[in-house]
Motif scaffolding. Structure first.
Motif, mmCIF file in Angstrom:
data_model
loop_
_atom_site.group_PDB
_atom_site.id
_atom_site.type_symbol
_atom_site.label_atom_id
_atom_site.label_comp_id
_atom_site.label_asym_id
_atom_site.label_seq_id
_atom_site.Cartn_x
_atom_site.Cartn_y
_atom_site.Cartn_z
ATOM 1 N N SER A 13 0.835 -1.209 0.000
ATOM 2 C CA SER A 13 0.000 0.000 0.000
ATOM 3 C C SER A 13 0.866 1.253 0.000
ATOM 4 O O SER A 13 0.501 2.264 -0.599
ATOM 5 N N LEU A 14 2.011 1.210 0.651
ATOM 6 C CA LEU A 14 2.903 2.370 0.662
ATOM 7 C C LEU A 14 3.634 2.525 -0.653
ATOM 8 O O LEU A 14 3.938 3.639 -1.080
ATOM 9 N N LEU A 15 3.920 1.404 -1.289
ATOM 10 C CA LEU A 15 4.710 1.447 -2.521
ATOM 11 C C LEU A 15 3.906 1.984 -3.697
ATOM 12 O O LEU A 15 4.446 2.710 -4.543
ATOM 13 N N PHE A 16 2.623 1.656 -3.748
ATOM 14 C CA PHE A 16 1.840 2.033 -4.915
ATOM 15 C C PHE A 16 1.799 3.546 -5.075
ATOM 16 O O PHE A 16 1.488 4.282 -4.149
ATOM 17 N N ASN A 17 2.120 4.005 -6.265
ATOM 18 C CA ASN A 17 2.107 5.437 -6.584
ATOM 19 C C ASN A 17 3.024 6.237 -5.641
ATOM 20 O O ASN A 17 2.799 7.417 -5.394
ATOM 21 N N ASN A 18 4.064 5.541 -5.104
ATOM 22 C CA ASN A 18 5.012 6.195 -4.194
ATOM 23 C C ASN A 18 4.306 6.894 -3.028
ATOM 24 O O ASN A 18 4.679 7.983 -2.599
ATOM 25 N N LYS A 19 3.287 6.214 -2.507
ATOM 26 C CA LYS A 19 2.496 6.807 -1.429
ATOM 27 C C LYS A 19 3.354 7.117 -0.212
ATOM 28 O O LYS A 19 3.121 8.084 0.510
ATOM 29 N N TYR A 20 4.389 6.290 0.024
ATOM 30 C CA TYR A 20 5.215 6.509 1.204
ATOM 31 C C TYR A 20 5.913 7.868 1.160
ATOM 32 O O TYR A 20 6.128 8.496 2.202
ATOM 33 N N THR B 268 -2.360 -0.607 -16.083
ATOM 34 C CA THR B 268 -2.972 -1.789 -15.490
ATOM 35 C C THR B 268 -4.412 -1.464 -15.111
ATOM 36 O O THR B 268 -4.778 -0.289 -14.941
ATOM 37 N N LEU B 269 -5.215 -2.490 -14.947
ATOM 38 C CA LEU B 269 -6.603 -2.290 -14.546
ATOM 39 C C LEU B 269 -6.670 -1.624 -13.172
ATOM 40 O O LEU B 269 -7.523 -0.763 -12.930
ATOM 41 N N ARG B 270 -5.749 -1.979 -12.311
ATOM 42 C CA ARG B 270 -5.772 -1.376 -10.970
ATOM 43 C C ARG B 270 -5.515 0.127 -11.045
ATOM 44 O O ARG B 270 -6.167 0.905 -10.347
ATOM 45 N N GLU B 271 -4.584 0.552 -11.867
ATOM 46 C CA GLU B 271 -4.328 1.986 -12.020
ATOM 47 C C GLU B 271 -5.588 2.707 -12.490
ATOM 48 O O GLU B 271 -5.924 3.793 -11.999
ATOM 49 N N ILE B 272 -6.273 2.130 -13.465
ATOM 50 C CA ILE B 272 -7.484 2.746 -13.997
ATOM 51 C C ILE B 272 -8.542 2.875 -12.902
ATOM 52 O O ILE B 272 -9.189 3.919 -12.741
ATOM 53 N N LEU B 273 -8.703 1.826 -12.111
ATOM 54 C CA LEU B 273 -9.689 1.855 -11.037
ATOM 55 C C LEU B 273 -9.303 2.856 -9.949
ATOM 56 O O LEU B 273 -10.155 3.565 -9.390
#
Length: 843
Positions: free
Chosen positions: A290-297, A737-742
């Motif tokens: 969760s922290l890694l996605f979209n550099n959320k950390y 990816t589908l996740r990015e779109i969502l």
């Protein structure tokens, strides 16, 4: 000012503003950046710096960062892009002392160091800390001597749970003491857990700030981690702790464990449930994904927010790009793992797609990350030691092979590489569709289930099949196995289960995570099915794929079934570890009169059903107590599993009365066609109006969301939504990816990142991990990094070493290659292979 120095200044300005520092007053809030203030140095300082450093007693600080009261907080020493920031170290130290500053930042715009003068050496950071974070970090006054000298005995955690336990009558009475301990759930440290914490103290004494505990599954890594957390918080060497897990369901498990052990003194929260007030807690739990996605950390946290970062199942939670999350924070680092590096010592290093080779690299790198390059962890406690000391139990291996399953026992097995819907590159030791089609015909499945049921260990109290977990190939295979087991259970135990004997527990199943909790708590689909006074789950078998492999604690498991081949050492160790915990089944019995009829209430072993010789492959020293030769299945062949081959298009002869009179082509502009934009907007509405999707997104259950959209939304007659159509409608220069779109639809990311933005992020992680010595060469290294990650032709040239072909490569020339330092010509390709998903850059 030279160009390279000016460029560095511009980059540093942006980084400061991005971290919340202010060059100018805003909304009645004063500026907290002073540019080049003059300072007076003592003569002793000038002598220490060398006669060539300054000609006068005056010096100029590049950036002086102030706290909220206007007092000096940080010295920022800027250097030109082609200079190593560390060359300004001693200069900055003197400036810091003159301003009574504890903190220094050294930067050339591309490479940055944060230096706490009271803690030790400069530490590479990938973004600048925020004013608020540094102010909080300043409150921690590290004192390693207090940490080293702290007395840690077996009751170290108990003194937090129940500080006055020794004075209570129930404790002082030896007869009542066991019941008192159980009632209050007091957690005394075992001797080996004490040794682990003492080993960490010795490591700190030796000047280390990174530690690795290699402890077998079931030996209490979480309790040991709790002791380390208390040690650092209690001695003032940490203000806040980040505990990283690699699976969503492990967040709540970790929170409950720390709450039970430390809640009297420290608060524990899960980040996603406390986004606004997590700073009030001393222990923050979250998944690394969760922290890694979209550099959320980087967006949510500052490098100085946590003083201790613990990585549970370290080889998983810091593998690949996830290392960037772990390295982002300053302070002590502790890794926990159950997978010994020695497990892979016989594997030869090779450039292959073998998952075992990937894991070998991962484990070796885990040791390097935690400062254990010698191969010796800070502390090790093995499965064999746990069994010898009486804390763990070994399995009874049921080696059962059919002629069909034996065909899979080759050196490489079935290995396939693919990219899942989240955009993550994966490797599996079999091709799922071919595997199921060719080797799991109905007759073979029935044969394996029958063998399992006829040989499974039974519950010593109720006599029913002992609680079991079966690991299937895929979700579809799990559904098949659950159905077969329920059908067989109806015949073996008429009227007892009503199809509740076996349950599919995979991401497709609603409330699957709760199923795993209920199974542990002995209430999955009911309880006490055979004895009303005995609490044990009505459901006896959970059929899963990967949900119950790591960190799942269910001590009364008696049977594990490997209904798929296992080629990953980590997976094998984790799966096997689900059964190693000891258990007394009388804890679940509420009728003492029945105890006399039970001869073996203690769990002495568990059965590991192995249909693919995984145990023989990995654990040659285990004793095979049962060897069952299965009869050959006479079911019909399930097909050859071959594909249809390449498409060959012919022509169609048109025989109608009409013909085409004109054909023209036109290029669609960057905005796309209106129908594309309308198509995407309509898809957004469809998704937002779906209650199941909305609820699943809110709870972070992305596997369920993606599976649901693929099954229930895509390719339906109403709109024929598809991933390819959506990608076209977004008009981004890479394959989303589908996740990015969502995530974009639900506002979890502000926009889709371009290919170059992703490349910049990946290179920043590379710099943070590798720490290049030749700073002046960073632009050339970056050029090589980006070209290698995005150009198939260049990768082929480098792999084949046909360097003369660079002369004709339009992306990366011979001159470009020569500009890259020799070390990085090898290092960049190796890093990208191990840590970078190339799929995200595909147009």
């Amino acid at each position: 000012m030279p160009d390279k120095e000016a460029t560095a200044r511009i980059k540093i300005n942006k980084l400061l503003e991005g971290a919340g520092w202010r060059f100018f007053a805003e909304d009645n809030t004063p500026a907290n950046i002073c540019l080049e203030p003059s300072v007076t140095l003592k003569s002793s300082d000038l002598i220490a710096l060398g006669e060539n450093f300054e000609k006068t007693a005056k010096g100029f600080i590049d950036f002086l960062l102030l706290d909220d009261k206007g007092f000096p907080l940080i010295i920022l020493e800027a250097k030109a892009e082609d200079k190593n920031p560390l060359v300004g170290k001693e200069q900055a130290r003197k400036y810091a002392k003159s301003q009574n500053c504890r903190f220094v930042i050294l930067s050339n715009g591309n490479l940055h160091y944060f230096w706490d003068l009271e803690r030790g050496n400069p530490y590479i950071i990938t973004s600048f800390p925020t004013p608020h974070s540094v102010a909080g970090y300043q409150k921690v006054t590290p004192n390693p001597h207090r940490l080293i000298d702290e007395q840690i005995n077996e009751d170290y955690i108990v003194l937090t749970q129940r500080p006055n336990y020794q004075s209570e009558a129930a404790w002082r009475n030896e007869t009542e003491r066991p019941g008192y301990i159980q009632t209050n759930r007091l957690a005394f440290l075992r001797f080996y857990q004490l040794k682990a914490v003492h080993a960490l103290q010795r490591a700190v004494k030796d000047g280390k700030d990174r530690f690795l505990f290699e402890m077998a599954t079931g030996t209490g890594k979480t309790l040991t981690a709790a002791a380390v957390i208390k040690l650092l918080l209690r001695t003032g060497n940490a203000r806040r702790v980040l505990f990283l897990v690699d699976r969503l369901e492990l967040e709540e498990q970790a929170r409950k464990a720390f709450a039970a052990l430390l809640s009297t003194d420290f608060q524990t929260v899960i980040y996603k449930e406390n986004r606004d007030d997590w700073r009030r807690a001393e222990i923050v739990v979250t998944t690394v994904q969760s922290l890694l996605f979209n550099n959320k950390y980087q967006r949510l946290f500052s490098p100085t927010d946590f003083d201790l970062v613990i990585s549970d199942e370290a080889h998983r939670s810091i593998g690949g790009n996830a290392r960037a999350v772990f390295e982002y924070f300053i302070g002590y680092k502790l890794g926990l793992t159950a997978t010994p590096k020695d497990y892979l010592k016989h594997l030869k290093k090779a450039n292959s797609g073998d998952p075992r080779e990937v894991e070998r690299r991962l484990l070796l790198d885990t040791y390097r990350t935690f400062g254990c390059e010698s191969g010796q962890p800070t502390y090790r406690y093995t499965l064999l030691e746990g069994v010898k000391d009486g804390y763990l139990i070994s399995p009874t291996v049921v080696d059962a092979r059919t002629e069909i399953t034996t065909e899979l026992l080759s050196e490489k097995g079935f290995i396939a590489s693919f990219t899942d819907e989240t955009g993550e590159d994966k490797q599996e030791a079999f091709k799922q569709r071919e595997y199921e089609k060719r080797f799991f015909a109905e007759a073979t499945n029935q044969l394996l289930c029958k063998t399992f049921l006829e040989n499974a260990l039974c519950d010593p109290v109720s006599g029913e099949i002992g609680k079991s977990i079966i690991f299937a190939v895929s979700q579809n295979h799990a559904a098949k196995l659950a159905q077969i087991l329920n059908q067989m259970a109806d015949r073996m135990f008429p009227g007892k289960y009503q199809s509740d004997f076996a349950v599919q527990v995979t991401s497709q199943i609603p409330e699957a995570q709760q199923f795993t909790i209920n199974f542990t708590n002995n209430k999955l689909l009911g309880t006490a099915n055979f004895l009303s006074t005995y609490k044990t789950s009505k459901a006896r078998v959970c059929v899963t794929v990967g949900m119950m492999t790591t960190g799942y604690d269910c001590p009364d498991i008696l049977n594990l079934g490997l209904f798929r081949p296992i080629f990953s050492p980590t997976d094998f160790i984790q799966i096997k570890g689900r059964g190693t915990r000891r258990h007394n089944f009388f804890e679940q019995l509420f009728d003492d009169s029945r105890k006399d009829a039970v001869t073996e209430p203690e769990k002495k072993t568990y059965k590991l059903f192995d249909f693919f010789a995984s145990c023989e492959y990995f654990e040659e020293k285990f004793k095979y107590d049962e060897v069952i030769k299965l009869p050959r299945s006479h079911g019909k062949s399930a097909g050859n599993g071959e594909g249809n081959g390449p498409e060959v298009r012919g022509t169609y002869e048109h025989l109608g009365p009409d013909i085409i009179s004109m054909i023209s082509e036109a290029t669609v502009g960057s905005d796309g066609m209106k129908i594309d934009r309308m198509f995407f907007e309509k898809f957004e509405d469809t998704i937002r109006e779906n209650e199941f999707i909305v609820k699943s997104v809110e709870t972070g259950q992305w596997d369920r969301v993606i599976d649901y959209v693929n099954r229930e939304v895509f390719d339906k007659p109403e709109e024929y939504y598809s991933l390819e159509k959506l990608r076209k409608a977004t008009d981004v220069d890479r394959r989303l990816t589908l996740r990015e779109i969502l995530e974009k639809i639900f506002g979890l990311i502000p926009s889709f990142k371009s290919r170059d933005e992703l490349l910049e992020e990946e290179f920043a992680k590379f710099v943070a991990d590798i720490k290049p010595e030749k700073v002046a060469a960073i632009p050339a290294i970056k050029n090589f990094f980006k070209a290698y990650a995005t150009n198939d032709q260049l990768r082929s040239i480098i792999e084949s070493r046909q360097f003369t072909d660079l002369a004709t490569n339009p992306v990366f020339s011979t001159r470009d290659y020569r500009a890259v330092p020799e070390k990085y010509r090898t290092l960049v390709p190796e890093y990208i292979k191990d840590y970078v998903s190339l799929n995200q850059f595909i147009a």
